[in-house]
Design a protein around this motif. Structure first.
Motif, PDB file in Angstrom:
ATOM      1  N   VAL A   6    -115.978  -5.139-101.037  1.00 45.47           N
ATOM      2  CA  VAL A   6    -115.587  -3.942-100.292  1.00 45.47           C
ATOM      3  C   VAL A   6    -116.770  -3.018-100.015  1.00 45.47           C
ATOM      4  CG1 VAL A   6    -113.192  -3.957-101.112  1.00 45.47           C
ATOM      5  CG2 VAL A   6    -114.938  -2.744-102.439  1.00 45.47           C
ATOM      6  N   ALA A   7    -117.759  -3.015-100.897  1.00 45.14           N
ATOM      7  CA  ALA A   7    -118.881  -2.079-100.726  1.00 45.14           C
ATOM      8  C   ALA A   7    -120.056  -2.525-101.596  1.00 45.14           C
ATOM      9  CB  ALA A   7    -118.452  -0.658-101.110  1.00 45.14           C
ATOM     10  N   ALA A   8    -121.164  -1.802-101.441  1.00 43.65           N
ATOM     11  CA  ALA A   8    -122.345  -2.036-102.279  1.00 43.65           C
ATOM     12  C   ALA A   8    -122.515  -0.871-103.236  1.00 43.65           C
ATOM     13  CB  ALA A   8    -123.585  -2.169-101.407  1.00 43.65           C
ATOM     14  N   THR A   9    -122.965  -1.166-104.444  1.00 41.86           N
ATOM     15  CA  THR A   9    -123.208  -0.099-105.423  1.00 41.86           C
ATOM     16  C   THR A   9    -124.705   0.180-105.591  1.00 41.86           C
ATOM     17  OG1 THR A   9    -123.224  -1.680-107.252  1.00 41.86           O
ATOM     18  CG2 THR A   9    -121.116  -0.656-106.700  1.00 41.86           C
ATOM     19  N   GLY A  10    -125.528  -0.687-105.034  1.00 38.85           N
ATOM     20  CA  GLY A  10    -126.969  -0.472-105.154  1.00 38.85           C
ATOM     21  C   GLY A  10    -127.746  -1.511-104.364  1.00 38.85           C
ATOM     22  N   TRP A  11    -129.047  -1.326-104.353  1.00 42.76           N
ATOM     23  CA  TRP A  11    -129.915  -2.278-103.661  1.00 42.76           C
ATOM     24  C   TRP A  11    -131.199  -2.436-104.465  1.00 42.76           C
ATOM     25  CZ3 TRP A  11    -134.677  -0.511-101.692  1.00 42.76           C
ATOM     26  CH2 TRP A  11    -134.837   0.878-101.710  1.00 42.76           C
ATOM     27  N   ALA A  12    -131.943  -3.491-104.175  1.00 41.44           N
ATOM     28  CA  ALA A  12    -133.171  -3.783-104.917  1.00 41.44           C
ATOM     29  C   ALA A  12    -134.273  -4.152-103.932  1.00 41.44           C
ATOM     30  CB  ALA A  12    -132.938  -4.923-105.898  1.00 41.44           C
ATOM     31  N   HIS A  13    -135.493  -3.850-104.311  1.00 42.50           N
ATOM     32  CA  HIS A  13    -136.640  -4.175-103.471  1.00 42.50           C
ATOM     33  C   HIS A  13    -137.641  -4.991-104.276  1.00 42.50           C
ATOM     34  CE1 HIS A  13    -139.099  -1.148-105.552  1.00 42.50           C
ATOM     35  NE2 HIS A  13    -138.008  -0.388-105.534  1.00 42.50           N
ATOM     36  N   SER A  14    -138.746  -5.351-103.637  1.00 42.37           N
ATOM     37  CA  SER A  14    -139.877  -6.028-104.294  1.00 42.37           C
ATOM     38  C   SER A  14    -139.456  -7.294-105.030  1.00 42.37           C
ATOM     39  CB  SER A  14    -140.583  -5.069-105.271  1.00 42.37           C
ATOM     40  OG  SER A  14    -141.008  -3.910-104.597  1.00 42.37           O
ATOM     41  N   ALA A  15    -138.545  -8.067-104.416  1.00 37.32           N
ATOM     42  CA  ALA A  15    -138.135  -9.377-104.947  1.00 37.32           C
ATOM     43  C   ALA A  15    -137.648  -9.282-106.388  1.00 37.32           C
ATOM     44  CB  ALA A  15    -139.273 -10.386-104.820  1.00 37.32           C
ATOM     45  N   LYS A  16    -136.811  -8.284-106.677  1.00 36.84           N
ATOM     46  CA  LYS A  16    -136.294  -8.103-108.040  1.00 36.84           C
ATOM     47  C   LYS A  16    -135.556  -9.339-108.525  1.00 36.84           C
ATOM     48  CE  LYS A  16    -133.227  -5.223-110.849  1.00 36.84           C
ATOM     49  NZ  LYS A  16    -132.332  -4.057-110.890  1.00 36.84           N
ATOM     50  N   TYR A  17    -134.886 -10.037-107.623  1.00 36.34           N
ATOM     51  CA  TYR A  17    -134.105 -11.220-107.997  1.00 36.34           C
ATOM     52  C   TYR A  17    -134.855 -12.516-107.689  1.00 36.34           C
ATOM     53  CZ  TYR A  17    -130.526  -7.685-108.370  1.00 36.34           C
ATOM     54  OH  TYR A  17    -129.826  -6.570-108.730  1.00 36.34           O
ATOM     55  N   GLY A  18    -136.172 -12.402-107.599  1.00 38.41           N
ATOM     56  CA  GLY A  18    -136.983 -13.587-107.358  1.00 38.41           C
ATOM     57  C   GLY A  18    -137.392 -13.704-105.901  1.00 38.41           C
ATOM     58  N   LYS A  19    -138.530 -14.334-105.683  1.00 38.43           N
ATOM     59  CA  LYS A  19    -139.045 -14.526-104.326  1.00 38.43           C
ATOM     60  C   LYS A  19    -138.317 -15.682-103.652  1.00 38.43           C
ATOM     61  CE  LYS A  19    -143.421 -14.642-105.712  1.00 38.43           C
ATOM     62  NZ  LYS A  19    -144.899 -14.704-105.668  1.00 38.43           N
ATOM     63  N   GLU A  55    -141.723  -8.887-101.092  1.00 36.97           N
ATOM     64  CA  GLU A  55    -140.966  -7.710-100.655  1.00 36.97           C
ATOM     65  C   GLU A  55    -139.518  -8.046-100.337  1.00 36.97           C
ATOM     66  OE1 GLU A  55    -143.749  -5.294 -97.848  1.00 36.97           O
ATOM     67  OE2 GLU A  55    -144.487  -7.339 -97.825  1.00 36.97           O
ATOM     68  N   ASP A  56    -139.016  -9.213-100.774  1.00 43.23           N
ATOM     69  CA  ASP A  56    -137.643  -9.621-100.481  1.00 43.23           C
ATOM     70  C   ASP A  56    -136.634  -8.602-101.012  1.00 43.23           C
ATOM     71  OD1 ASP A  56    -138.458 -11.867 -99.179  1.00 43.23           O
ATOM     72  OD2 ASP A  56    -138.092 -13.248-100.833  1.00 43.23           O
ATOM     73  N   ALA A  57    -135.670  -8.274-100.164  1.00 44.79           N
ATOM     74  CA  ALA A  57    -134.647  -7.275-100.509  1.00 44.79           C
ATOM     75  C   ALA A  57    -133.467  -7.934-101.221  1.00 44.79           C
ATOM     76  CB  ALA A  57    -134.161  -6.573 -99.242  1.00 44.79           C
ATOM     77  N   GLY A  58    -132.767  -7.149-102.013  1.00 45.51           N
ATOM     78  CA  GLY A  58    -131.569  -7.623-102.703  1.00 45.51           C
ATOM     79  C   GLY A  58    -130.473  -6.573-102.671  1.00 45.51           C
ATOM     80  N   VAL A  59    -129.245  -6.966-102.998  1.00 43.49           N
ATOM     81  CA  VAL A  59    -128.118  -6.022-103.027  1.00 43.49           C
ATOM     82  C   VAL A  59    -127.309  -6.207-104.313  1.00 43.49           C
ATOM     83  CG1 VAL A  59    -127.850  -5.845-100.526  1.00 43.49           C
ATOM     84  CG2 VAL A  59    -126.613  -7.623-101.765  1.00 43.49           C
ATOM     85  N   ILE A  60    -126.590  -5.157-104.680  1.00 48.37           N
ATOM     86  CA  ILE A  60    -125.646  -5.201-105.794  1.00 48.37           C
ATOM     87  C   ILE A  60    -124.283  -4.829-105.217  1.00 48.37           C
ATOM     88  CG2 ILE A  60    -125.071  -4.308-108.077  1.00 48.37           C
ATOM     89  CD1 ILE A  60    -128.110  -3.333-108.100  1.00 48.37           C
ATOM     90  N   CYS A  61    -123.369  -5.784-105.175  1.00 47.54           N
ATOM     91  CA  CYS A  61    -122.053  -5.559-104.568  1.00 47.54           C
ATOM     92  C   CYS A  61    -121.061  -5.005-105.589  1.00 47.54           C
ATOM     93  CB  CYS A  61    -121.501  -6.861-103.975  1.00 47.54           C
ATOM     94  SG  CYS A  61    -122.519  -7.543-102.639  1.00 47.54           S
ATOM     95  N   LYS A  62    -120.160  -4.168-105.114  1.00 50.23           N
ATOM     96  CA  LYS A  62    -119.096  -3.632-105.964  1.00 50.23           C
ATOM     97  C   LYS A  62    -118.129  -4.752-106.320  1.00 50.23           C
ATOM     98  CE  LYS A  62    -115.738   0.127-106.234  1.00 50.23           C
ATOM     99  NZ  LYS A  62    -115.132   1.263-105.507  1.00 50.23           N
ATOM    100  N   ASP A  63    -117.758  -4.807-107.582  1.00 50.60           N
ATOM    101  CA  ASP A  63    -116.905  -5.908-108.059  1.00 50.60           C
ATOM    102  C   ASP A  63    -115.456  -5.689-107.648  1.00 50.60           C
ATOM    103  OD1 ASP A  63    -116.127  -8.214-109.265  1.00 50.60           O
ATOM    104  OD2 ASP A  63    -116.177  -7.429-111.317  1.00 50.60           O
ATOM    105  N   GLU A  64    -115.219  -5.662-106.368  1.00 55.73           N
ATOM    106  CA  GLU A  64    -113.871  -5.492-105.820  1.00 55.73           C
ATOM    107  C   GLU A  64    -113.822  -6.221-104.481  1.00 55.73           C
ATOM    108  OE1 GLU A  64    -110.897  -1.947-104.232  1.00 55.73           O
ATOM    109  OE2 GLU A  64    -112.604  -1.433-105.519  1.00 55.73           O
TER     110      GLU A  64
END
Length: 494
Positions: A6-19, A55-64
């Motif tokens: 339904v939505a995002a709760t956050g985002w990540a930069h600088s390849a936080k989740y790996g390149k 610089e790969d971007a990432g997202v954190i999705c709301k658990d809904e």
């Protein structure tokens, strides 16, 4: 939302989740928030990016989950953007020649290639395609010849109504429309788009082109690229008041970078690099806030600001990566007998035969040319004395490469004098950042390290980096290497 949340709760930069791997498809993404897909947001165009995977971007999705959403592993096959573009030569002689300067424009579609309808096609469109192929300019083409040729061909049209301004660095940035469904009967009044390009002096063939190349080499250039590992990339330097200097990266973009690339005889720019990504220059910083429209013949025709002392530092030097023509050079050289694909005995192809290169006068500079030709970037060592193993065959087969491998002095070595006299220990007053991604550690194992009585620790005597010593105007006066892995500045006699 396309993934069912339904939505995002956050985002990540600088390849936080790996390149990631592969191409970087999107850059400068700017969404309003209501779009159904990230592809509907504003961005620089598919595949047009000056980022690295760091610089790969990432997202954190709301658990809904969105009510009624069904997760599926089926990926849509309908391609809604332009990725790869090529020129397909059809003239019999041109099929064997490199670079390919003329042909039918085709775009990658599914597992094959498709054509573009040329209704409304103009020189601005051709200029964009030529820039992508590594050529600075376009020229008129014999359309009638291609019309006769394509009448007998089975065609698969994919795009139509292409409209470029001429300053785009990729066809995907132009306005165009897709044919939907069965496009076999499309483009009734037209034919496939055909483009003819003018190669830059470095890639020209024929006597007329060679003459022009010699004339350009004799005239004093006012712009150059330095510090790049490959042809067509480097820190941008300009000549002003008889002194070479750099450009500050404020407002540096693909339009200005493309003007530089075309002025130097390359195509449009792949990347406009900032933050001294190609190394920090020396001497003055001549220009700031360069703002080209993209149509200028020279960088000097673009609006810019003269630099003031407090405006910029060399950590902000601008650089470019240009599109260059495919020449197939990597097929004429190979490495054999090495532990990895990045090292080995150098072998070159002459006609249909492979042979080796004699190591007389072979230094890191020649190794640099070989590595560049292989597409591997900088060389680490220039190895001689049969380190890659003995090679069978006639070593004279390699003499045809002499024009590109010039003899220069060796790095290091006992009793070797550099261009300016004996070797000396130098202490540098400026900090030079290492822009590479290799681990900064010696390769030699601990068993081979040498105890240093004065420093009171072990040294690895393995050479792990080379450097050039330049005057403030960029003239090379000496070269050296870093061998002992020692970060301690202890006063010792030697």
């Amino acid at each position: 939302r396309p993934r069912g949340f339904v939505a995002a709760t956050g985002w990540a930069h600088s390849a936080k989740y790996g390149k990631g791997v592969g191409r970087i498809w999107l850059d400068n993404v700017n969404c309003a928030g209501g779009e159904k897909s990230i592809g509907d947001c504003k961005h620089r165009g598919w595949g047009n990016s000056d980022c690295s995977h760091e610089e790969d971007a990432g997202v954190i999705c709301k658990d809904e989950r969105i009510p009624g959403f069904k997760d599926s592993n089926v990926i849509e096959t309908e391609q809604s953007h332009v990725e790869e573009v090529r020129l397909r030569p059809v003239v019999s002689g041109a099929r064997r020649q490199l670079p390919v300067t003329e042909g039918i424009v085709e775009v990658r579609y599914k597992d094959g290639w498709a054509q573009i309808c040329d209704e409304g096609w103009n020189s601005q469109n051709s200029r964009v395609v030529c820039g992508m192929m590594g050529f600075p300019a376009e020229k008129k083409v014999n359309r009638n010849f291609y019309k006769l040729f394509t009448e007998r061909q089975q065609l698969n049209y994919r795009l139509h109504s292409v409209s470029c301004t001429g300053t785009e660095v990729h066809l995907s940035m132009c306005a165009f429309e897709f044919y939907r469904g069965n496009a076999s009967a499309a483009c009734g009044a037209g034919m496939p788009a055909v483009v003819s390009c003018v190669p830059g002096p470095l890639f020209a063939t024929g006597s007329a082109h060679k003459k022009k190349q010699r004339q350009q080499q004799q005239s004093q250039p006012r712009i150059r690229l330095k510090g790049g590992a490959k042809v067509g990339e480097g820190r941008v330097e300009v000549l002003k008041s008889s002194e070479w200097g750099t450009i500050c990266d404020d407002r540096w973009n693909l339009l200005s970078a493309s003007v530089v690339c075309r002025e130097l005889g390359f195509g449009s720019a792949k990347e406009a690099l900032t933050g001294a990504r190609m190394g920090q220059g020396t001497g003055p910083i001549h220009l700031n806030e360069v703002q080209c429209l993209g149509t200028e013949k020279s960088l000097w025709s673009c609006p810019f600001k003269n630099i003031t002392q407090e405006d910029c530092k060399h950590t902000e030097d601008a650089a470019v990566r240009c599109n260059i023509p495919y020449m197939g050079y990597e097929n004429l050289i190979r490495l054999a007998g090495g532990r990895t694909t990045f090292e080995g005995r150098v072998e070159v192809k002459r006609g249909s035969k492979w042979g080796t290169v004699c190591s007389d006068g072979w230094t890191t500079k020649e190794a640099m040319v070989a590595c560049r030709q292989l597409g591997l970037g900088y060389s680490l060592h220039a190895v001689t004395v049969g380190a890659g193993g003995e090679a069978p065959g006639d070593t004279s087969a390699s003499t045809g490469t002499g024009a590109s491998l010039t003899a220069v002095g060796l790095y290091g070595g006992k009793g070797i004098n550099g261009p300016s006299g004996p070797r000396r220990l130098l202490r540098f007053s400026s900090q030079i950042h290492n822009n590479g991604r290799a681990d900064f550690r010696p390769k030699a194992g601990r068993h081979s390290w040498v105890w240093h009585e004065c420093h009171r620790h072990y040294h690895s005597m393995d050479i792990f980096t080379h450097y050039d010593i330049l005057t403030p105007n960029g003239t090379k006066v000496a070269e050296g290497h870093k061998a002992s892995f020692c970060l301690e500045d202890t006063e010792c006699e030697e």
